[in-house]
Motif scaffolding. Structure first.
Motif, mmCIF file in Angstrom:
data_model
loop_
_atom_site.group_PDB
_atom_site.id
_atom_site.type_symbol
_atom_site.label_atom_id
_atom_site.label_comp_id
_atom_site.label_asym_id
_atom_site.label_seq_id
_atom_site.Cartn_x
_atom_site.Cartn_y
_atom_site.Cartn_z
ATOM 1 N N VAL A 1 0.841 -1.196 0.000
ATOM 2 C CA VAL A 1 0.000 0.000 0.000
ATOM 3 C C VAL A 1 0.879 1.250 0.000
ATOM 4 C CG1 VAL A 1 -1.790 1.269 1.253
ATOM 5 C CG2 VAL A 1 -1.862 -1.234 1.172
ATOM 6 N N ALA A 2 1.913 1.249 0.827
ATOM 7 C CA ALA A 2 2.828 2.393 0.865
ATOM 8 C C ALA A 2 3.579 2.538 -0.453
ATOM 9 C CB ALA A 2 3.809 2.237 2.022
ATOM 10 N N LEU A 3 4.018 1.431 -1.027
ATOM 11 C CA LEU A 3 4.716 1.501 -2.310
ATOM 12 C C LEU A 3 3.804 2.041 -3.402
ATOM 13 C CD1 LEU A 3 6.725 -1.847 -2.229
ATOM 14 C CD2 LEU A 3 7.628 0.466 -1.933
ATOM 15 N N ALA A 4 2.529 1.694 -3.339
ATOM 16 C CA ALA A 4 1.575 2.189 -4.332
ATOM 17 C C ALA A 4 1.411 3.697 -4.230
ATOM 18 C CB ALA A 4 0.227 1.493 -4.154
ATOM 19 N N VAL A 5 1.305 4.221 -3.011
ATOM 20 C CA VAL A 5 1.095 5.662 -2.859
ATOM 21 C C VAL A 5 2.347 6.444 -3.254
ATOM 22 C CG1 VAL A 5 1.863 6.096 -0.467
ATOM 23 C CG2 VAL A 5 -0.145 7.282 -1.357
ATOM 24 N N LEU A 6 3.509 5.798 -3.185
ATOM 25 C CA LEU A 6 4.766 6.451 -3.532
ATOM 26 C C LEU A 6 5.097 6.347 -5.019
ATOM 27 C CD1 LEU A 6 6.890 5.301 -0.470
ATOM 28 C CD2 LEU A 6 6.094 7.635 -0.935
ATOM 29 N N GLY A 7 4.273 5.642 -5.775
ATOM 30 C CA GLY A 7 4.532 5.500 -7.201
ATOM 31 C C GLY A 7 5.703 4.590 -7.509
ATOM 32 N N ALA A 8 5.947 3.597 -6.649
ATOM 33 C CA ALA A 8 7.065 2.675 -6.837
ATOM 34 C C ALA A 8 6.805 1.713 -7.987
ATOM 35 C CB ALA A 8 7.312 1.887 -5.555
ATOM 36 N N SER A 9 7.888 1.186 -8.527
ATOM 37 C CA SER A 9 7.820 0.199 -9.598
ATOM 38 C C SER A 9 8.503 -1.090 -9.165
ATOM 39 C CB SER A 9 8.493 0.721 -10.869
ATOM 40 O OG SER A 9 7.841 1.885 -11.355
ATOM 41 N N VAL A 10 8.108 -2.178 -9.801
ATOM 42 C CA VAL A 10 8.686 -3.489 -9.531
ATOM 43 C C VAL A 10 9.553 -3.888 -10.717
ATOM 44 C CG1 VAL A 10 8.197 -5.905 -9.019
ATOM 45 C CG2 VAL A 10 6.680 -4.134 -8.154
ATOM 46 N N GLU A 11 10.781 -4.285 -10.436
ATOM 47 C CA GLU A 11 11.692 -4.769 -11.474
ATOM 48 C C GLU A 11 11.573 -6.290 -11.551
ATOM 49 O OE1 GLU A 11 16.227 -5.496 -11.154
ATOM 50 O OE2 GLU A 11 15.991 -3.367 -11.698
ATOM 51 N N ILE A 12 11.304 -6.791 -12.750
ATOM 52 C CA ILE A 12 11.060 -8.216 -12.955
ATOM 53 C C ILE A 12 12.072 -8.746 -13.964
ATOM 54 C CG2 ILE A 12 9.383 -9.926 -13.768
ATOM 55 C CD1 ILE A 12 7.200 -7.797 -13.000
ATOM 56 N N LEU B 1 -3.210 8.993 -2.571
ATOM 57 C CA LEU B 1 -3.758 8.102 -1.552
ATOM 58 C C LEU B 1 -3.739 6.664 -2.053
ATOM 59 C CD1 LEU B 1 -6.907 10.220 -0.688
ATOM 60 C CD2 LEU B 1 -4.887 9.991 0.769
ATOM 61 N N ALA B 2 -3.537 5.736 -1.136
ATOM 62 C CA ALA B 2 -3.660 4.314 -1.436
ATOM 63 C C ALA B 2 -4.283 3.639 -0.224
ATOM 64 C CB ALA B 2 -2.311 3.698 -1.776
ATOM 65 N N PHE B 3 -4.954 2.518 -0.469
ATOM 66 C CA PHE B 3 -5.773 1.905 0.572
ATOM 67 C C PHE B 3 -5.501 0.405 0.655
ATOM 68 C CE2 PHE B 3 -7.800 5.501 -1.395
ATOM 69 C CZ PHE B 3 -8.151 6.301 -0.316
ATOM 70 N N GLY B 4 -5.522 -0.115 1.877
ATOM 71 C CA GLY B 4 -5.317 -1.537 2.106
ATOM 72 C C GLY B 4 -6.473 -2.146 2.876
ATOM 73 N N GLY B 5 -6.568 -3.469 2.827
ATOM 74 C CA GLY B 5 -7.606 -4.187 3.557
ATOM 75 C C GLY B 5 -8.968 -4.137 2.912
ATOM 76 N N ILE B 6 -9.092 -3.463 1.760
ATOM 77 C CA ILE B 6 -10.410 -3.264 1.174
ATOM 78 C C ILE B 6 -10.533 -3.803 -0.248
ATOM 79 C CG2 ILE B 6 -10.863 -1.227 2.590
ATOM 80 C CD1 ILE B 6 -10.340 0.440 -0.026
ATOM 81 N N ALA B 7 -9.470 -4.391 -0.801
ATOM 82 C CA ALA B 7 -9.489 -4.799 -2.201
ATOM 83 C C ALA B 7 -8.507 -5.948 -2.432
ATOM 84 C CB ALA B 7 -9.143 -3.615 -3.109
ATOM 85 N N PRO B 8 -8.595 -6.616 -3.581
ATOM 86 C CA PRO B 8 -7.667 -7.713 -3.882
ATOM 87 C C PRO B 8 -6.256 -7.249 -4.198
ATOM 88 C CG PRO B 8 -9.706 -7.889 -5.169
ATOM 89 C CD PRO B 8 -9.679 -6.523 -4.579
ATOM 90 N N ARG B 9 -6.030 -5.948 -4.229
ATOM 91 C CA ARG B 9 -4.711 -5.376 -4.468
ATOM 92 C C ARG B 9 -4.655 -4.045 -3.723
ATOM 93 N NH1 ARG B 9 -5.889 -3.720 -10.774
ATOM 94 N NH2 ARG B 9 -7.038 -1.794 -10.369
ATOM 95 N N PRO B 10 -3.474 -3.463 -3.558
ATOM 96 C CA PRO B 10 -3.435 -2.097 -3.008
ATOM 97 C C PRO B 10 -4.315 -1.205 -3.877
ATOM 98 C CG PRO B 10 -1.227 -3.022 -3.191
ATOM 99 C CD PRO B 10 -2.132 -3.961 -3.907
ATOM 100 N N TRP B 11 -5.258 -0.515 -3.269
ATOM 101 C CA TRP B 11 -6.288 0.190 -4.034
ATOM 102 C C TRP B 11 -5.945 1.664 -4.181
ATOM 103 C CZ3 TRP B 11 -9.853 -2.034 -6.892
ATOM 104 C CH2 TRP B 11 -10.892 -1.250 -7.425
#
Length: 336
Positions: free
Chosen positions: A165-176, A259-269
């Motif tokens: 959730v915090a990474l989502a609000v910060l605009g973070a990316s995942v390297e794959i 804003l980003a939200f947790g506990g309410i969706a199948p992914r960080p919302w």
């Protein structure tokens, strides 16, 4: 626990080569081993990447940070650079699990942890996420920990991660990293898929792909960051509702809000319309209430998650009061 083969990867390429539908990556193992013990997950092979070089570092990167997938939650939360530039991430991680688990859990593993829906954990119950096509026992069952948004008729489960959730609000990316060695990056918000009619497909990861790092963009000067988590007990409990906020103020006006939200969706919302509604608005209870009305659905997908609607509204308003400084200037004890 069923028998399995254990193999230690010597490189990322080696790990990818060893992967198959019957194999699973293990690093910290804080979630995987629990699921194996109760036979929710039954891989025939574990591929250990915990000793691969270079994945346990936090490096400066284009003004931000590149966080290796094997960096522990404790190391990430306590890193001085994270605490100074991205405090919402530190707060979110420290709000999750216990100190012992944070010492072992990894960044990549945290992102890929599985839902805590009780029907997913109970192999005697139907679960489309665990066994596609068997049904969803949560429909008509107990629903306190289920999702409020992004659900489908086939799955009501919520994603459990605080860090994501915090990474989502910060605009973070995942390297794959793919088996070929090719790198691709995805915003954290695009890593996860909504359940639809295939709840068992939880991420955009392809066969043999491995999360190797998380990339944080440069911090925004002058922003206020906060993370608020509402749960059944003060520690070692998953969020009923959580809100991460990054807010830039211009006097009494909200210049920017994320804003980003947790506990309410199948992914960080996340909901861009809520951010847009707040941008340029005066920091006031009325503005916050309009944002909450924009976010909170008119009804819950399960009768036992109905309580999350007013809880989400109150938590969002309280978080915005803190992030904008309004909480220190007005009476916050009145009814929301």
């Amino acid at each position: 626990m069923r028998p399995f083969d254990y193999e230690r990867a010597t490189s990322l390429h080696d790990a990818s080569e060893r992967m198959s539908d019957a194999a699973a990556i293990i690093a910290g193992g804080t979630n995987l081993l629990d699921l194996m013990k109760i036979q929710v997950m039954t891989p025939s092979r574990l591929v250990d990447i915990s000793r691969l070089d270079g994945l346990d570092r936090i490096d400066d990167h284009d003004g931000g940070l590149r966080i290796g997938a094997l960096v522990t939650n404790t190391a990430l939360a306590t890193d001085p650079r994270v605490r100074a530039g991205w405090p919402v991430l530190s707060r979110a991680i420290l709000a999750g699990a216990s100190a012992q688990i944070r010492n072992k859990a990894t960044t990549g593993g945290n992102l890929l942890q599985r839902t805590r829906c009780p029907y997913f954990y109970d192999t005697a119950m139907a679960c489309n996420k665990r066994a596609p096509g068997t049904g969803c026992s949560a429909q008509g069952g107990s629903g306190r920990m289920l999702a409020l948004l992004g659900t489908s008729e086939d799955c009501l489960a919520a994603h459990p991660s605080d860090m994501a959730v915090a990474l989502a609000v910060l605009g973070a990316s995942v390297e794959i990293t793919a088996p070929s060695g090719e790198l691709r990056t995805l915003p954290v918000t695009q890593l996860y898929t909504l359940p639809g009619n295939r709840p068992d497909i939880e991420t955009d990861l392809k066969q043999g792909e491995i999360i190797t790092a998380v990339v944080l963009p440069a911090p925004r000067p002058g922003t206020a960051q906060t993370y608020r988590k509402v749960r059944d007990r003060a520690s070692y409990a998953f969020a009923l509702v959580s809100v991460a906020a990054v807010v830039l103020m211009d006097g009494d006006t909200i210049a920017e809000a994320s804003l980003a939200f947790g506990g309410i969706a199948p992914r960080p919302w996340t909901d861009g319309s809520v951010n847009a509604l707040l941008a340029g608005a005066e920091a006031s209870d009325e503005s916050f209430a309009r944002a909450a009305a924009q976010l909170v659905p008119d009804s819950a997908p399960h009768p036992e998650t109905e309580f999350k609607r007013p809880l989400l509204r109150r938590t969002l308003i309280a978080t915005l009061r803190e992030a904008t400084g309004l909480a220190g200037r007005v009476d916050t004890a009145r009814s929301l």
